[in-house]
Write a protein that holds these residues in place. Structure first.
Motif, PDB file in Angstrom:
ATOM      1  N   ALA A   8     140.684 161.611  61.293  1.00 18.80           N
ATOM      2  CA  ALA A   8     140.773 162.768  60.372  1.00 18.80           C
ATOM      3  C   ALA A   8     140.481 164.070  61.165  1.00 18.80           C
ATOM      4  CB  ALA A   8     139.925 162.587  59.417  1.00 18.80           C
ATOM      5  N   GLY A   9     140.951 165.124  60.554  1.00 16.97           N
ATOM      6  CA  GLY A   9     140.845 166.270  61.194  1.00 16.97           C
ATOM      7  C   GLY A   9     141.644 167.505  60.528  1.00 16.97           C
ATOM      8  N   ALA A  10     141.521 168.449  60.960  1.00 13.62           N
ATOM      9  CA  ALA A  10     142.513 169.768  60.653  1.00 13.62           C
ATOM     10  C   ALA A  10     144.021 169.212  60.560  1.00 13.62           C
ATOM     11  CB  ALA A  10     142.346 170.943  61.433  1.00 13.62           C
ATOM     12  N   GLU A  11     144.527 168.522  61.628  1.00 10.69           N
ATOM     13  CA  GLU A  11     145.543 167.798  61.595  1.00 10.69           C
ATOM     14  C   GLU A  11     145.531 166.201  61.965  1.00 10.69           C
ATOM     15  OE1 GLU A  11     149.733 167.745  61.149  1.00 10.69           O
ATOM     16  OE2 GLU A  11     148.521 169.401  61.053  1.00 10.69           O
ATOM     17  N   PRO A  12     145.562 165.512  61.035  1.00 11.38           N
ATOM     18  CA  PRO A  12     145.358 164.281  61.167  1.00 11.38           C
ATOM     19  C   PRO A  12     146.288 163.280  62.250  1.00 11.38           C
ATOM     20  CG  PRO A  12     145.593 164.540  58.919  1.00 11.38           C
ATOM     21  CD  PRO A  12     146.173 165.697  59.303  1.00 11.38           C
ATOM     22  N   LYS A  13     145.658 162.789  63.163  1.00 10.89           N
ATOM     23  CA  LYS A  13     146.342 161.886  64.145  1.00 10.89           C
ATOM     24  C   LYS A  13     146.290 160.542  63.749  1.00 10.89           C
ATOM     25  CE  LYS A  13     146.831 165.521  66.688  1.00 10.89           C
ATOM     26  NZ  LYS A  13     148.240 166.148  66.986  1.00 10.89           N
ATOM     27  N   PHE A  14     147.362 159.769  64.010  1.00 13.73           N
ATOM     28  CA  PHE A  14     147.455 158.356  63.884  1.00 13.73           C
ATOM     29  C   PHE A  14     147.541 157.669  65.219  1.00 13.73           C
ATOM     30  CE2 PHE A  14     149.199 160.423  60.020  1.00 13.73           C
ATOM     31  CZ  PHE A  14     148.217 159.695  58.916  1.00 13.73           C
ATOM     32  N   LEU A  47     138.883 160.224  49.609  1.00 18.68           N
ATOM     33  CA  LEU A  47     137.954 159.423  50.447  1.00 18.68           C
ATOM     34  C   LEU A  47     136.567 160.282  50.537  1.00 18.68           C
ATOM     35  CD1 LEU A  47     140.406 158.107  53.271  1.00 18.68           C
ATOM     36  CD2 LEU A  47     139.368 156.515  51.542  1.00 18.68           C
ATOM     37  N   ASP A  48     136.686 161.474  50.849  1.00 17.99           N
ATOM     38  CA  ASP A  48     135.250 162.227  51.195  1.00 17.99           C
ATOM     39  C   ASP A  48     134.757 162.369  49.984  1.00 17.99           C
ATOM     40  OD1 ASP A  48     133.897 164.112  52.772  1.00 17.99           O
ATOM     41  OD2 ASP A  48     134.508 165.536  51.286  1.00 17.99           O
ATOM     42  N   ASP A  49     135.256 162.579  48.529  1.00 21.75           N
ATOM     43  CA  ASP A  49     134.865 162.706  47.262  1.00 21.75           C
ATOM     44  C   ASP A  49     133.882 161.343  47.016  1.00 21.75           C
ATOM     45  OD1 ASP A  49     135.540 165.039  46.925  1.00 21.75           O
ATOM     46  OD2 ASP A  49     137.446 164.417  45.661  1.00 21.75           O
ATOM     47  N   VAL A  50     134.464 160.156  47.636  1.00 21.43           N
ATOM     48  CA  VAL A  50     133.688 158.958  47.138  1.00 21.43           C
ATOM     49  C   VAL A  50     132.948 158.324  48.277  1.00 21.43           C
ATOM     50  CG1 VAL A  50     135.541 158.018  45.628  1.00 21.43           C
ATOM     51  CG2 VAL A  50     135.555 157.372  48.167  1.00 21.43           C
ATOM     52  N   GLY A  51     132.544 159.389  49.225  1.00 21.22           N
ATOM     53  CA  GLY A  51     131.663 159.135  50.207  1.00 21.22           C
ATOM     54  C   GLY A  51     131.931 158.278  51.241  1.00 21.22           C
ATOM     55  N   ILE A  52     133.435 158.145  51.630  1.00 17.51           N
ATOM     56  CA  ILE A  52     133.751 157.164  52.700  1.00 17.51           C
ATOM     57  C   ILE A  52     134.098 158.138  54.116  1.00 17.51           C
ATOM     58  CG2 ILE A  52     135.479 155.780  53.526  1.00 17.51           C
ATOM     59  CD1 ILE A  52     135.887 154.654  50.627  1.00 17.51           C
ATOM     60  N   LYS A  53     133.327 158.081  55.036  1.00 19.32           N
ATOM     61  CA  LYS A  53     133.365 159.112  56.075  1.00 19.32           C
ATOM     62  C   LYS A  53     133.423 157.925  57.258  1.00 19.32           C
ATOM     63  CE  LYS A  53     131.293 162.855  53.614  1.00 19.32           C
ATOM     64  NZ  LYS A  53     130.116 163.938  53.770  1.00 19.32           N
ATOM     65  N   ARG A  54     134.413 158.134  57.739  1.00 16.02           N
ATOM     66  CA  ARG A  54     134.622 157.406  59.188  1.00 16.02           C
ATOM     67  C   ARG A  54     135.528 158.103  60.335  1.00 16.02           C
ATOM     68  NH1 ARG A  54     136.987 152.007  56.372  1.00 16.02           N
ATOM     69  NH2 ARG A  54     134.854 150.960  55.536  1.00 16.02           N
ATOM     70  N   ASP A  55     135.042 157.998  61.568  1.00 17.83           N
ATOM     71  CA  ASP A  55     135.915 158.330  62.338  1.00 17.83           C
ATOM     72  C   ASP A  55     137.503 157.956  62.565  1.00 17.83           C
ATOM     73  OD1 ASP A  55     133.523 159.986  63.440  1.00 17.83           O
ATOM     74  OD2 ASP A  55     133.024 158.081  64.651  1.00 17.83           O
ATOM     75  N   ILE A  57     140.074 156.041  60.116  1.00 15.96           N
ATOM     76  CA  ILE A  57     140.156 155.431  58.743  1.00 15.96           C
ATOM     77  C   ILE A  57     141.600 154.412  58.957  1.00 15.96           C
ATOM     78  CG2 ILE A  57     140.981 155.976  56.466  1.00 15.96           C
ATOM     79  CD1 ILE A  57     139.891 158.932  57.083  1.00 15.96           C
ATOM     80  N   PRO A  58     141.285 153.077  58.327  1.00 17.08           N
ATOM     81  CA  PRO A  58     142.504 152.361  58.247  1.00 17.08           C
ATOM     82  C   PRO A  58     143.669 152.707  57.463  1.00 17.08           C
ATOM     83  CG  PRO A  58     140.267 151.108  57.915  1.00 17.08           C
ATOM     84  CD  PRO A  58     139.981 152.711  57.850  1.00 17.08           C
ATOM     85  N   VAL A  59     144.598 152.590  58.147  1.00 13.40           N
ATOM     86  CA  VAL A  59     145.841 152.955  57.552  1.00 13.40           C
ATOM     87  C   VAL A  59     146.665 151.729  57.033  1.00 13.40           C
ATOM     88  CG1 VAL A  59     148.265 154.049  58.018  1.00 13.40           C
ATOM     89  CG2 VAL A  59     146.059 155.091  58.892  1.00 13.40           C
ATOM     90  N   SER A  91     138.003 149.388  52.626  1.00 17.55           N
ATOM     91  CA  SER A  91     138.374 148.321  53.488  1.00 17.55           C
ATOM     92  C   SER A  91     138.040 148.327  55.028  1.00 17.55           C
ATOM     93  CB  SER A  91     139.745 147.787  53.258  1.00 17.55           C
ATOM     94  OG  SER A  91     140.004 146.524  54.234  1.00 17.55           O
ATOM     95  N   PRO A  92     137.588 147.864  55.824  1.00 21.39           N
ATOM     96  CA  PRO A  92     137.391 148.148  57.253  1.00 21.39           C
ATOM     97  C   PRO A  92     138.707 147.878  58.159  1.00 21.39           C
ATOM     98  CG  PRO A  92     136.329 145.873  56.877  1.00 21.39           C
ATOM     99  CD  PRO A  92     136.821 146.719  55.512  1.00 21.39           C
ATOM    100  N   CYS A  93     139.580 147.019  57.564  1.00 25.28           N
ATOM    101  CA  CYS A  93     140.926 146.442  58.282  1.00 25.28           C
ATOM    102  C   CYS A  93     142.161 147.395  57.893  1.00 25.28           C
ATOM    103  CB  CYS A  93     141.377 144.822  57.618  1.00 25.28           C
ATOM    104  SG  CYS A  93     139.960 143.917  57.965  1.00 25.28           S
TER     105      CYS A  93
END
Length: 349
Positions: A8-14, A47-55, A57-59, A91-93
């Motif tokens: 996640a960031g200004a421009e999401p990278k996959f 995700l941010d609203d519900v408190g899920i903050k990760r470097d 994020i599973p897609v 989900s972590p997966c």
């Protein structure tokens, strides 16, 4: 084992990252070999609203596959069962892994006739349609329904589900090609009458929407409106000009009608609220993620998933076919999906 993740960031990278599963399977988990995975845009704000903050994020959360192993306390599944489900928000997966672990309470049996690609590609839109029509609008035989942008995957599911329950459906088209497609839409079984009573073209502007609906309903308006986006101001982008203005939607509602909106930041002005009040009408926000974000109605959620896959297997719900793409194209495809250049994608593993 590799999986697709979003930085996640200004421009999401996959990016594709190596991942591993624990050697010991949890007591309520099912180890699933993924056959197909649906790709939908990530809602990073949610995700941010519900408190899920990760470097990372599973897609990929809509999955279909085969159970390889089940935990000691799993009661719904056995190894080699074909399953389908949606991974929870936390989900972590990544669903694009060859093998994933998922709690049994997020899975249902996949009918043999239903392909994995079809199930993974259509499950999210079918869940949205079911939530909009049944949970929010309490749809019943004899109601009238206006579905905005009926040729979209979500709109198509709403139309088919409503017709199955004896609802008279009107819809809008955003191009001549969509208009022709909707005019020719027929059920797969039973009487071959059109699924849509009236297709209203809005690609030349939404001015014809209100007169057309009032003409078809004898000036009474419709019982239910399901939108696919709303225009809040008069002057917006070319793409937004195809969307109905919020006042137009309220105007086409009949007395006691209900509006289900997908617009997350909808704001109603006092005149809009006054018109809703005069009609004794109501509105609700469609957030299908609430099923996996809260365990309060988990049994009902599983019942809905089971009903959806059974209707897809029986041909009641016929999603628009999605051409499956291989795993090595997942990163590029997901970037297009996230930028809304492509509405949906399915990866076949």
């Amino acid at each position: 084992m590799k999986g697709l993740y979003c930085r996640a960031g200004a421009e999401p990278k996959f990016v594709i990252r190596e991942t591993t599963l624990p050697e010991v399977l949890g007591s309520h988990l099912v180890r699933v070999q993924v056959k197909a995975c649906g790709l939908s845009p990530l809602d990073l704000k949610l995700l941010d609203d519900v408190g899920i903050k990760r470097d990372l994020i599973p897609v990929g959360r809509e999955v279909a596959g085969v159970a390889l192993q089940v935990g000691a306390k799993v009661s719904f599944f056995q190894p080699e069962d074909e399953v389908v489900g949606i991974l929870p928000l936390d989900s972590p997966c990544s669903g694009l892994c060859d093998v994933i672990d998922i709690d049994e309470h997020y899975l249902v049996q996949k009918p043999e006739k239903l392909s994995s690609v079809c199930a993974a590609g259509a499950l999210r839109d079918a869940l949205c349609a079911h939530t909009a029509l049944h949970t929010h609008a309490r749809v019943a035989a004899g109601h009238t329904l206006l579905v905005m942008d009926g040729a979209s995957s979500f709109g198509l599911m709403c139309i088919q589900l409503a017709c199955y329950h004896g609802v008279k459906v009107f819809t809008t088209s955003h191009s001549p090609q969509q208009h022709a497609f909707l005019e020719q839409l027929r059920p797969s079984v039973g009487v071959q009458d059109p699924l849509v009573a009236k297709v209203i073209p809005v690609f030349n502007g939404p001015a014809d929407l209100l007169p057309a609906v009032l003409e078809e309903t004898g000036g009474l308006g419709v019982d239910i409106v399901v939108d696919s986006g709303v225009r809040l101001q008069e002057e917006e982008s070319e793409e937004a000009k195809l969307l109905p203005h919020k006042h137009d939607i309220i105007s086409v509602l009949g007395v006691g009608g209900h509006w289900v909106t997908t617009h997350k930041d909808l704001q109603l002005d006092p005149p809009d609220c006054r018109l809703l009040h005069l009609k004794s009408a109501s509105m609700s926000f469609l957030n299908h993620e609430v099923w996996t974000a809260s365990s309060a109605q988990q049994g009902r959620y599983l019942h809905i998933l089971k009903d959806i896959v059974e209707k897809m297997s029986a041909g009641v719900l016929r999603p628009q076919p999605e051409e499956a793409v291989p795993l090595y194209e997942a990163t590029v495809i997901m970037e297009s999906v996230q930028r809304r250049q492509k509405k949906k994608a399915v990866v076949q593993l």
